[in-house]
Design an enzyme around this catalytic site. Sequence first.
Site, PDB file in Angstrom:
ATOM      1  N   LYS A  14       0.805  -1.207   0.011  1.00 42.88           N
ATOM      2  CA  LYS A  14      -0.138   0.431  -0.354  1.00 42.88           C
ATOM      3  C   LYS A  14       0.616   1.183   0.262  1.00 42.88           C
ATOM      4  O   LYS A  14       2.297   1.398   0.687  1.00 42.88           O
ATOM      5  CB  LYS A  14      -0.835   0.017   1.464  1.00 42.88           C
ATOM      6  CG  LYS A  14      -1.739  -1.049   1.346  1.00 42.88           C
ATOM      7  CD  LYS A  14      -2.575  -0.779   2.327  1.00 42.88           C
ATOM      8  CE  LYS A  14      -4.218  -1.591   2.689  1.00 42.88           C
ATOM      9  NZ  LYS A  14      -4.643  -1.141   4.061  1.00 42.88           N
ATOM     10  N   SER A  23     -10.106   4.795   9.408  1.00 47.69           N
ATOM     11  CA  SER A  23      -8.876   5.922   8.951  1.00 47.69           C
ATOM     12  C   SER A  23      -9.141   5.717   7.752  1.00 47.69           C
ATOM     13  O   SER A  23      -8.669   6.969   6.514  1.00 47.69           O
ATOM     14  CB  SER A  23      -7.805   4.940   8.976  1.00 47.69           C
ATOM     15  OG  SER A  23      -7.480   4.939  10.604  1.00 47.69           O
TER      16      SER A  23
END
Length: 157
Positions: free
Chosen positions: A41, A128
């Site tokens: 990521k 998040s």
Amino acid sequence: MKTAIFPGSFDPVTTGHMDLILRSAKMFDRLVLGVLVNPGKSPLFSLEERVDILCRMTEGLSGVTVKSFTGLLADFVEEEQADTIIRGLRSPKDFEFELPLAQANRKLNGRADTVFLATAPEFSYISSSGVKEIYQFGGDIRGMVPDLVYNRMMELH
Ligand code: PNS
């Protein structure tokens, strides 16, 4: 000595995370915040920044340490000689997702029992990923993240 791991990406740390950290710190002798190294990521905050933010946010909290980990959580639990994994539950959907992970972690490491903490209702809408999306489109994220994180996010613009 009872040691718990609170694992996560913490990208970014939210007010919901902080509530869970404060609550679980009271329950265990040692609480290790395990920040996942996720090479696949591209995070908003680098690993170093996430660790630094968590260190600052937990300064003075007795028994709390911040570490990064890579690979399996079950192995990190072993390395830390921990007994417990802490995860927060905002909704039944979270439980559906978390239950097989908790079971798999226990299969991989018999000492890795997961304890779920019910998220306080005022934080149950916060994630998040949601914070990042609101932030990317210029929405107001105050109250969803600690002030320190808010200020760092504003500096990223
Ligand atoms: O904050 P997040 O992103 O929801 O945290 C997810 C986390 C870090 C708990 C999860 O991705 C994880 O444990 N990753 C480590 C890899 C692993 O052990 N995978 C197998 C789970 S059974």
